[in-house]
Motif scaffolding. Structure first.
Motif, PDB file in Angstrom:
ATOM      1  N   PRO A 388       0.720  -1.299   0.056  1.00 37.78           N
ATOM      2  CA  PRO A 388       0.106  -0.016   0.167  1.00 37.78           C
ATOM      3  C   PRO A 388       0.648   1.325  -0.002  1.00 37.78           C
ATOM      4  O   PRO A 388       0.326   2.339  -0.453  1.00 37.78           O
ATOM      5  N   ASN A 389       1.988   1.156   0.518  1.00 37.35           N
ATOM      6  CA  ASN A 389       2.888   2.326   0.755  1.00 37.35           C
ATOM      7  C   ASN A 389       3.980   2.396  -0.337  1.00 37.35           C
ATOM      8  O   ASN A 389       4.794   3.053  -0.181  1.00 37.35           O
ATOM      9  N   MET A 390       3.819   1.558  -1.262  1.00 37.96           N
ATOM     10  CA  MET A 390       5.302   1.116  -2.288  1.00 37.96           C
ATOM     11  C   MET A 390       4.855   2.260  -3.639  1.00 37.96           C
ATOM     12  O   MET A 390       3.937   1.830  -4.149  1.00 37.96           O
ATOM     13  N   PRO A 391       5.887   3.045  -3.877  1.00 33.43           N
ATOM     14  CA  PRO A 391       5.787   3.797  -5.077  1.00 33.43           C
ATOM     15  C   PRO A 391       6.071   2.995  -6.089  1.00 33.43           C
ATOM     16  O   PRO A 391       6.832   1.863  -6.375  1.00 33.43           O
ATOM     17  N   LYS A 392       5.096   3.249  -7.378  1.00 36.81           N
ATOM     18  CA  LYS A 392       5.186   2.453  -8.473  1.00 36.81           C
ATOM     19  C   LYS A 392       6.582   3.091  -9.358  1.00 36.81           C
ATOM     20  O   LYS A 392       6.660   4.236  -9.225  1.00 36.81           O
ATOM     21  N   ALA A 393       6.972   1.994  -9.931  1.00 37.47           N
ATOM     22  CA  ALA A 393       8.410   2.493 -10.765  1.00 37.47           C
ATOM     23  C   ALA A 393       7.653   3.160 -11.962  1.00 37.47           C
ATOM     24  O   ALA A 393       6.634   2.834 -12.438  1.00 37.47           O
ATOM     25  N   PRO A 394       8.407   4.313 -12.611  1.00 38.52           N
ATOM     26  CA  PRO A 394       7.393   4.860 -13.572  1.00 38.52           C
ATOM     27  C   PRO A 394       7.521   4.268 -15.008  1.00 38.52           C
ATOM     28  O   PRO A 394       6.911   4.251 -15.889  1.00 38.52           O
ATOM     29  N   GLU A 395       8.592   3.415 -15.302  1.00 34.72           N
ATOM     30  CA  GLU A 395       8.720   2.585 -16.452  1.00 34.72           C
ATOM     31  C   GLU A 395       8.181   1.318 -16.196  1.00 34.72           C
ATOM     32  O   GLU A 395       8.589   0.344 -15.622  1.00 34.72           O
ATOM     33  N   ARG A 396       6.937   0.774 -17.040  1.00 34.86           N
ATOM     34  CA  ARG A 396       6.580  -0.231 -16.963  1.00 34.86           C
ATOM     35  C   ARG A 396       6.328  -1.292 -17.884  1.00 34.86           C
ATOM     36  O   ARG A 396       6.104  -2.259 -17.888  1.00 34.86           O
ATOM     37  N   ASP A 397       7.102  -0.950 -18.992  1.00 39.53           N
ATOM     38  CA  ASP A 397       7.306  -2.022 -20.124  1.00 39.53           C
ATOM     39  C   ASP A 397       8.537  -2.848 -19.815  1.00 39.53           C
ATOM     40  O   ASP A 397       9.731  -2.454 -19.489  1.00 39.53           O
TER      41      ASP A 397
END
Length: 452
Positions: A388-397
């Motif tokens: 729930p508190n983990m930021p998502k990496a910007p690059e998803r590919d």
């Protein structure tokens, strides 16, 4: 879709990937699916199972069959020959992955800290194991066995492995996966006496009964133990009373002490209550000065001031492994581990969601292969709790990192590349009537990966 990088493809890293994949497949999983990339600096997977387990321990090495199934699982990729901190930075990994699990082990040897330790002919057992295991970072001509007397410092399983390999003939070891250049050196060995030194008593030795018993089964070497060195103090008596493994070990060693050598070509001298004080020699190792020690009642020892010298032309220290730091990560120099809380990396005492540790770099070089499964499970449980508190990496590919590395000229060995290496090693072995022959040279490994 959760994207995770696992750094290290030994058991701890593979078990972490397996645990992640398992949790992602459960009904109601909060991950929304998972893509795990298992990254290794070497072109080949399996870590110390490939490059640390003794070649004549086929049953233990067969765990690679189970590890292979994990790496062949959908949603898990192997990316070998990729050096984090060199080919790709920590910051770049965070651009591509929501979480990173560091599981790269503890491959640095500990030093004795005595005079003469750096003389020619003095090595770490870690280097010797890497050499006979065909590790691509080790020079093929790193070792010769011109020495007649070899001193092995340490009484753990690695020390016993080293002594056993030195004591066996090349014909004994030919059925294994040892590289040809290693078998050639073993065939030309001049070794007659192997002195295994433990500074404490027999109750404090770290080898398992199975490993110890194997020494007594060698057809080419007698095991010689001094009865006066099999003494116990109060703490040792208590250890023997409650530890069946140590009790069996003592019984085996007492039987060796009571037996007469049978005149085999080689001898393994299993010594206790002696510590190396210095290594003698001018340009090369010529001997090891030892000090007799005595137990102090607590299981520890103190020096007696009684010194003697063992003739030796080669020294192998086997006094433990140690982790090493990785650029961009905190590191505990005293313990040789990455500071953590239940597997969550701690930076300046503060946990940062998205960075985790597993295996030896988490807990130090302790336990057996199976220990890594529960260890990895704890880390992945922590990781999932942080979602729930983990930021998502910007690059998803999933292909973006591979394209970046290709632009840099980095040859990433994927699973199909490893299969090419695997098939080449099996073919080499079959040509000689053996199951497999390891390829040690990195260029050749990469060549077989490319041809695939």
């Amino acid at each position: 879709m959760l994207r995770v990088a696992v750094i290290g493809s030994g058991p701890s890293g593979i078990y972490a990937a397996q645990s992640l994949n398992k949790h992602a497949s459960l009904p109601g999983s909060p991950t929304g699916g998972v893509q795990v990339d298992v990254i290794d600096r070497l072109p080949c997977p399996y870590g110390l199972v490939r490059y640390g387990v003794a070649p004549d321990h086929g049953k233990i090495k067969s765990i690679t069959l189970a590890l292979r199934k994990v790496l062949e699982t959908e949603g898990i990729r192997f990316l070998g020959n990729l050096d984090v901190g060199v080919d790709v930075s920590m910051e770049e990994l965070h651009q591509h992955y929501d979480a990173i699990v560091f599981a790269y082990g503890a491959a640095i040897d500990r030093r004795l800290g005595i005079d003469g330790e750096t003389l020619a002919g003095s090595f770490s057992a870690t280097d010797f194991v890497a050499w006979y295991s065909g590790h691509p970072d080790t020079q093929i001509d790193r070792f010769t066995l011109d020495a007649k007397d070899v001193v092995v410092v340490g009484v753990g399983n690695v020390a016993v492995d080293v002594a056993r390999i030195l004591a066996k003939t090349s014909e004994d070891l030919r059925p294994t996966d040892l590289p040809d250049h290693v078998l050639d050196v073993l065939a030309a060995s001049h070794v007659t006496d192997i002195h295994v030194l433990g500074r404490r008593g027999p109750a404090q030795a770290k080898f398992t009964t199975k490993e110890l018993r194997e020494l007594g089964e060698l057809v080419n070497a007698d095991v010689i133990v001094r009865e006066d060195e099999l003494v116990l103090d109060e703490a040792s008596e208590a250890t023997i009373a409650k530890d069946a493994n140590q009790r069996r070990n003592l019984e085996i060693m007492r039987s060796w002490a009571a037996a007469q050598p049978s005149g085999k070509p080689r001898r393994i001298h299993l010594r206790f209550l002696v510590r190396p004080a210095s290594v003698h020699g001018t340009e090369r190792v010529e001997g090891v000065e030892i000090e007799r020690t005595e137990l102090d009642g607590t299981g520890n020892v103190k020096g007696t001031g009684e010194f003697s010298t063992i003739p030796a032309q080669m020294v192998l220290r086997s006094v433990g492994y140690r982790g090493q730091g990785l650029a961009g990560l905190p590191f505990d120099e005293r313990n040789g581990t990455i500071p953590h809380d239940a597997g969550r990396v701690m930076r300046d005492g503060v946990a940062v969601p998205g960075e985790y540790v597993a295996g030896w770099i988490k807990r130090g070089p302790t336990g057996v292969i199976g220990t890594n499964k529960s260890d990895a499970s704890e880390t992945i449980t922590t990781l999932l709790a942080d979602l729930p508190n983990m930021p998502k990496a910007p690059e998803r590919d999933p292909q973006a990192l591979l394209r970046l590395l290709a632009e840099r000229g980095v040859h990433v060995v994927d699973w199909e590349g490893w299969v090419g290496i695997d098939e080449a090693e099996i073919a080499l072995g079959q040509a000689q009537g053996r199951e497999r022959i390891k390829i040690a040279e990195r260029d050749l490994l990469l060549g077989h990966a490319i041809r695939r």
